[in-house]
Design a protein around this motif. Structure first.
Motif, mmCIF file in Angstrom:
data_model
loop_
_atom_site.group_PDB
_atom_site.id
_atom_site.type_symbol
_atom_site.label_atom_id
_atom_site.label_comp_id
_atom_site.label_asym_id
_atom_site.label_seq_id
_atom_site.Cartn_x
_atom_site.Cartn_y
_atom_site.Cartn_z
ATOM 1 N N GLU A 186 -22.810 -62.182 -45.453
ATOM 2 C CA GLU A 186 -21.549 -61.848 -45.655
ATOM 3 C C GLU A 186 -20.788 -60.359 -45.724
ATOM 4 O OE1 GLU A 186 -18.524 -63.536 -45.261
ATOM 5 O OE2 GLU A 186 -19.257 -65.701 -45.348
ATOM 6 N N TYR A 187 -21.968 -59.594 -46.717
ATOM 7 C CA TYR A 187 -22.683 -58.547 -47.020
ATOM 8 C C TYR A 187 -22.252 -57.427 -45.986
ATOM 9 C CZ TYR A 187 -24.071 -53.828 -47.567
ATOM 10 O OH TYR A 187 -24.037 -52.250 -47.897
ATOM 11 N N ILE A 188 -22.739 -58.218 -44.758
ATOM 12 C CA ILE A 188 -22.387 -57.587 -43.486
ATOM 13 C C ILE A 188 -21.328 -57.530 -42.783
ATOM 14 C CG2 ILE A 188 -23.735 -57.085 -41.253
ATOM 15 C CD1 ILE A 188 -25.776 -56.209 -43.471
ATOM 16 N N LYS A 189 -20.759 -58.473 -43.144
ATOM 17 C CA LYS A 189 -19.106 -58.369 -41.924
ATOM 18 C C LYS A 189 -18.156 -57.212 -42.856
ATOM 19 C CE LYS A 189 -19.676 -63.816 -40.914
ATOM 20 N NZ LYS A 189 -19.397 -65.052 -41.346
ATOM 21 N N ALA A 190 -18.400 -57.583 -44.513
ATOM 22 C CA ALA A 190 -17.716 -57.342 -45.532
ATOM 23 C C ALA A 190 -17.702 -54.772 -44.529
ATOM 24 C CB ALA A 190 -18.144 -57.108 -46.700
ATOM 25 N N LYS A 191 -19.432 -54.719 -45.264
ATOM 26 C CA LYS A 191 -19.166 -53.287 -44.268
ATOM 27 C C LYS A 191 -19.147 -53.181 -42.797
ATOM 28 C CE LYS A 191 -23.354 -50.878 -43.588
ATOM 29 N NZ LYS A 191 -25.832 -50.433 -43.468
ATOM 30 N N THR A 192 -18.670 -54.232 -42.050
ATOM 31 C CA THR A 192 -18.461 -53.359 -40.885
ATOM 32 C C THR A 192 -16.827 -53.376 -40.949
ATOM 33 O OG1 THR A 192 -20.291 -54.706 -39.662
ATOM 34 C CG2 THR A 192 -18.571 -54.323 -38.340
ATOM 35 N N GLU A 193 -15.994 -54.344 -41.665
ATOM 36 C CA GLU A 193 -14.724 -54.207 -41.661
ATOM 37 C C GLU A 193 -14.724 -52.850 -42.306
ATOM 38 O OE1 GLU A 193 -10.732 -56.248 -43.857
ATOM 39 O OE2 GLU A 193 -13.301 -57.317 -43.685
ATOM 40 N N TYR A 194 -15.255 -52.827 -43.941
ATOM 41 C CA TYR A 194 -14.505 -51.426 -44.422
ATOM 42 C C TYR A 194 -15.086 -50.279 -43.700
ATOM 43 C CZ TYR A 194 -12.357 -54.498 -48.066
ATOM 44 O OH TYR A 194 -11.264 -55.101 -49.123
ATOM 45 N N ILE A 195 -16.173 -50.047 -42.873
ATOM 46 C CA ILE A 195 -16.368 -49.139 -42.541
ATOM 47 C C ILE A 195 -15.577 -48.628 -41.582
ATOM 48 C CG2 ILE A 195 -18.468 -47.738 -40.365
ATOM 49 C CD1 ILE A 195 -20.157 -49.081 -42.022
ATOM 50 N N GLU A 196 -14.473 -49.202 -40.966
ATOM 51 C CA GLU A 196 -14.075 -49.099 -40.181
ATOM 52 C C GLU A 196 -12.490 -48.754 -40.595
ATOM 53 O OE1 GLU A 196 -13.652 -49.146 -36.210
ATOM 54 O OE2 GLU A 196 -15.360 -49.484 -37.281
ATOM 55 N N HIS A 197 -12.310 -49.362 -42.062
ATOM 56 C CA HIS A 197 -10.988 -49.015 -43.078
ATOM 57 C C HIS A 197 -11.192 -47.217 -43.716
ATOM 58 C CE1 HIS A 197 -9.394 -52.960 -42.719
ATOM 59 N NE2 HIS A 197 -10.012 -53.169 -43.665
ATOM 60 N N LEU A 198 -12.530 -47.127 -43.592
ATOM 61 C CA LEU A 198 -12.778 -45.614 -44.023
ATOM 62 C C LEU A 198 -12.794 -44.813 -43.160
ATOM 63 C CD1 LEU A 198 -16.122 -46.689 -46.125
ATOM 64 C CD2 LEU A 198 -14.140 -45.713 -47.457
ATOM 65 N N LYS A 199 -13.405 -45.130 -41.730
ATOM 66 C CA LYS A 199 -12.959 -44.292 -40.532
ATOM 67 C C LYS A 199 -11.912 -43.612 -40.526
ATOM 68 C CE LYS A 199 -15.442 -44.988 -37.277
ATOM 69 N NZ LYS A 199 -16.047 -45.733 -36.192
ATOM 70 N N ALA A 200 -10.582 -44.845 -40.516
ATOM 71 C CA ALA A 200 -9.567 -44.762 -40.699
ATOM 72 C C ALA A 200 -9.329 -43.546 -40.951
ATOM 73 C CB ALA A 200 -8.791 -46.044 -40.561
ATOM 74 N N ARG A 201 -9.171 -43.506 -41.811
ATOM 75 C CA ARG A 201 -9.347 -42.793 -43.480
ATOM 76 C C ARG A 201 -9.163 -41.183 -42.923
ATOM 77 N NH1 ARG A 201 -4.144 -43.539 -45.328
ATOM 78 N NH2 ARG A 201 -4.301 -42.694 -47.420
ATOM 79 N N GLY A 202 -10.381 -41.536 -41.853
ATOM 80 C CA GLY A 202 -11.099 -39.585 -42.092
ATOM 81 C C GLY A 202 -12.450 -39.240 -42.600
ATOM 82 N N TYR A 203 -12.788 -40.522 -43.217
ATOM 83 C CA TYR A 203 -14.775 -40.057 -43.164
ATOM 84 C C TYR A 203 -15.296 -39.848 -42.465
ATOM 85 C CZ TYR A 203 -12.496 -40.325 -48.213
ATOM 86 O OH TYR A 203 -11.672 -40.732 -49.459
#
Length: 793
Positions: free
Chosen positions: A491-508
């Motif tokens: 579950e951590y790996i799933k959440a990590k993959t999802e939130y990495i995309e959210h952070l990249k979308a914000r410009g990080y």
């Protein structure tokens, strides 16, 4: 942005919310404000002063209540460590202050004076237009990161739905009388309980309302997560400046002195309880229904009788209290009965429950509902749940007694406290609670991160005006949350993959994101759950010097000089005096930045702006409604020709508020409130005089010229010689050099018709208005201005 359809409907939008409203703006005009350096120097000097002149210590054989009283005063009343203090007799300290000040000012003068705007030109133009909107209201969603654009009529209707509920609110016809009744109630409380050990003169003065107090504001934040109900609003009443604000803070402190045994404090506390349940094995081979209860309108639904009775039981559990239970209960009742708020020039009093704005609201509501916590956990219900986790109005239960008994339990809960009703949802697959999703697997409770569908994951964007370490902390705190909540690695790996995309979308950048997750994963998950540490804590010893932090606090701007480097470079000077090191730990000297204003700060306010600009508040009735302003006298004297700024508005460098000046005011007008602006340091001061401004300003000029420390203005100019320089060779050259650095605005003629004609009486009346304007225009030192207000005697 395109225009908004002015029909009476709300528009939910996420583009501005996701991309701009949390954006912090650069100050394109750059200057390290001297006042922040001066305040830093004051902090150092006061630390040295109190080290050499310690306050009377509480003897070990004295009553422990004396120590409790001292602790209470320090908690509630913040000492002003930036008030003026003369130079000390410690050569090393003064050398450090002087060296740091000189280098910072020199470095600042060599830096760029302007920075590029971090908003595109089209966005800046849109912002300027939006700031002038009168028929449109922008509100943040109650939960999540969306924002609502509402037609003004629609928004007003939503607020009226709450404040016109006659069971909860009562309209106040005479605001002045209502506020006076509040003041009288507090004064009577102070008199009646003057013998209470905790009611010191300092606390009594602090509790007493002053001229800066005003009714709170009512506003509504729509609930984006409930579109099926047309986005109902959560009603909030601000209380940060109310007459009851300090009495409310005192009662909150007393209520929190006894821990609520069964209440959940935060997500970490909930996760630890789950670990305990799993360790006990009570759910092994059990059929679990995940249940979520929600208390409907918790705050306004708590009757005063029930709330005060539960608070009585709670307060009686205190050990060695410094206030009697009756004293705090009466104070609580005053805060409940005198919650006075405003909306659209109408005044209301809340007559049922408690509002969400006062400082004691959460402590009071939690204490009242504690009765249900105790009933559930101490056997009042025959089928006790294996776990009851309540955070405010949300409850989670892993139910093991079947649906039929769950329905009976729901009915039983609804009959525990009159007016308190619960809604329920349940699932055998799992359910959300706080920012987690709870589910069962292999006879164990597990959690994974959860966010509401309305959450846009609007992380701070890297172009926002923040220090780099703040921007690095965004990915780290995100990784920390996911790693802490996810109890299973998959579950951590799933959440990590999802939130990495959210952070990249914000410009990080992927590098910054990867570094953050790697740093978090270095430790085991249980190390992040906030378990109490065992053994001695080196940082919690009694060495006050090691604990005393001494920051140089300033507004952040990326174009500022490297302040921390300058502070650290000269710390060796402090180390030359071993005695000084006992008072000041050089490691605790650092730079602390305030955040710049966000677009949300500029566009969203708790108070609904009037459709038309309101006139400036004034005590002078003789001015009527005639427009006026500050202007030169007919003779065009020295003051008017060189220093007086013609203006029909009053403003300062420390607030966005603007007030219209009433009446025609010039340098010959007596009994006036005036403002002096330092146009180099961008600092304002409010003063008053019973004489004419012409006479008063002559004194200011003389005292600045000769560096006489007679008032805040002359002290400021005498201490900022590194920024201000004057040609004192002739009176004319002095005027020329001074006029480029200082301006004067007369903002009000005070009505003194109801006091004596002697100078002292008139000046006393002017002082009241001076105090008012210092609060309105934020010219007090805590806001960055020159003015210092001593405690009332």
């Amino acid at each position: 942005s395109s225009g908004i359809n002015a029909e009476s409907q709300s528009v939910l939008f996420s583009f501005w919310g996701s991309h701009l409203l949390q954006h912090h703006l650069f100050q394109t005009t750059l200057n390290l404000n001297l006042i922040y350096i001066v305040q830093f120097a004051y902090r150092l000097r006061w630390t040295w002063y109190w080290f050499n002149n310690p306050k009377p210590q509480v003897e070990s054989d004295s009553s422990p209540k004396l120590s409790a009283i001292r602790s209470m005063e320090q908690t509630l009343i913040k000492n002003n460590e930036t008030k003026q203090i003369r130079t000390t007799n410690n050569h090393c300290l003064e050398l450090y202050i002087g060296t740091v000040t000189t280098e910072l000012l020199q470095t600042n003068s060599k830096t760029k004076t302007r920075l590029p705007d971090n908003l595109p030109p089209e966005s800046r133009d849109a912002l300027n237009k939006m700031k002038d909107w009168k028929d449109v209201v922008i509100r943040p969603a109650d939960k999540g990161s969306k924002y609502f654009i509402l037609d003004r009529e629609d928004y007003v209707s939503r607020v009226h739905d709450h404040i016109h509920d006659e069971e909860t609110f009562k309209k106040v016809d005479d605001k002045v009388s209502a506020r006076q009744a509040t003041t009288d109630a507090i004064a009577n409380w102070i008199t009646n309980y003057s013998t209470e050990e905790g009611l010191t003169d300092k606390i009594a003065n602090w509790i007493t309302p002053d001229d800066s107090c005003k009714p709170g504001n009512n506003y509504v934040n729509p609930k984006a997560h409930k579109p099926n109900k047309n986005y109902p609003g959560r009603m909030i009443s601000t209380g940060c400046a109310a007459d009851i604000k300090n009495l409310s803070a005192l009662t909150a402190l007393e209520l929190t002195k006894v821990e609520l045994t069964y209440a959940i404090k935060d997500t970490n506390h909930f996760l630890r309880k789950i670990v305990d349940i799993n360790s006990s094995g009570v759910l092994k081979d059990k059929s679990v229904i995940h249940v979520s209860f929600d208390i409907e309108a918790m705050f306004p639904s708590i009757s005063k009788e029930v709330g005060l009775e539960e608070c009585r039981k709670h307060l009686d559990k205190r050990i060695d209290p410094i206030f009697s239970t009756e004293c705090i209960l009466e104070a609580l009742e005053i805060t409940l009965d005198n919650n006075i708020t405003e909306f659209e020039n109408e005044t209301f009093r809340q007559i049922k429950g408690t509002a969400m704005g006062p400082k004691n609201a959460c402590a009071y509501a939690d204490t009242a509902i504690n009765k249900i916590d105790e009933d559930v956990n101490e056997g009042a219900w025959e089928f006790k749940p294996v776990m009851w986790a309540r955070f405010r109005d949300d409850i989670y239960i892993p139910w093991t007694h079947g649906l039929e008994k769950l329905n009976c339990f729901h009915q039983w809960l609804n009959n525990r406290i009159p007016g308190i009703k619960f809604t329920v949802s349940h699932s055998s697959h799992g359910i959300e609670f706080l920012d987690t999703f709870v589910y069962m697997k292999n006879n164990l409770l597990h959690t994974r991160p959860y966010s509401k569908p309305c959450d846009e994951h609007s992380f701070l964007i890297p172009s926002s005006c923040h220090p780099t370490h703040t921007l690095r902390n965004i990915p780290y705190s995100t990784a920390h949350r996911l790693y802490r909540i996810a109890s299973e690695h998959d579950e951590y790996i799933k959440a990590k993959t999802e939130y990495i995309e959210h952070l990249k979308a914000r410009g990080y950048s992927i590098g910054t994101i990867g570094e953050a997750f790697t740093k978090v994963e270095f430790k085991e998950r249980h190390e992040y759950l906030g378990y109490p540490r065992m053994g001695p804590h080196p940082e919690s010893d009694n060495n006050n010097t090691a604990q005393k932090v001494l920051p140089l606090i300033t507004d952040f701007n990326p174009g500022l000089p490297n302040i921390g480097q300058v502070l650290n470079k000269h710390k060796h000077i402090l180390e030359l005096d071993p005695n000084l090191l006992k008072a000041i730990n050089p490691d605790n000297i650092f730079t602390s930045f305030r955040g710049a204003k966000t677009l949300q700060d500029l566009l969203i306010h708790s108070r609904l702006p009037p459709l038309q600009d309101e006139p400036s508040p004034s005590s002078s009735e003789e001015m009527g409604n005639n427009p006026g302003g500050c202007g030169p006298c007919k003779k065009k004297c020295n003051l008017c020709k060189n220093f007086l700024k013609e203006s029909d508005i009053a403003y300062s460098y420390h607030t966005n508020s603007i007030f219209r000046i009433k009446g025609d005011l010039d340098c010959d007008t007596e009994n006036v409130i005036y403002m002096i602006n330092d146009t180099i340091c961008n600092i304002s001061s409010i003063g008053c005089t019973a004489d004419s401004m012409k006479v008063r300003f002559r004194n200011h000029k003389s005292h600045i010229k000769h560096a006489r420390r007679t008032c805040e203005v002359s002290i400021h100019f005498s201490e900022s010689h590194g920024v201000h320089s004057f040609d004192k060779s002739t009176p004319k050259s002095y005027d020329i050099s001074l006029k480029d650095q200082l301006e004067v605005i007369i903002i009000e003629k005070v009505d003194v018709s109801k006091v004596g004609k002697d100078t002292q009486s008139r000046l006393k009346e002017c002082k009241k208005r001076e105090w008012y304007w210092q609060n309105q225009l934020k010219t007090l030192r805590q806001y960055g201005g020159m003015n210092v207000r001593e405690e009332k005697s």
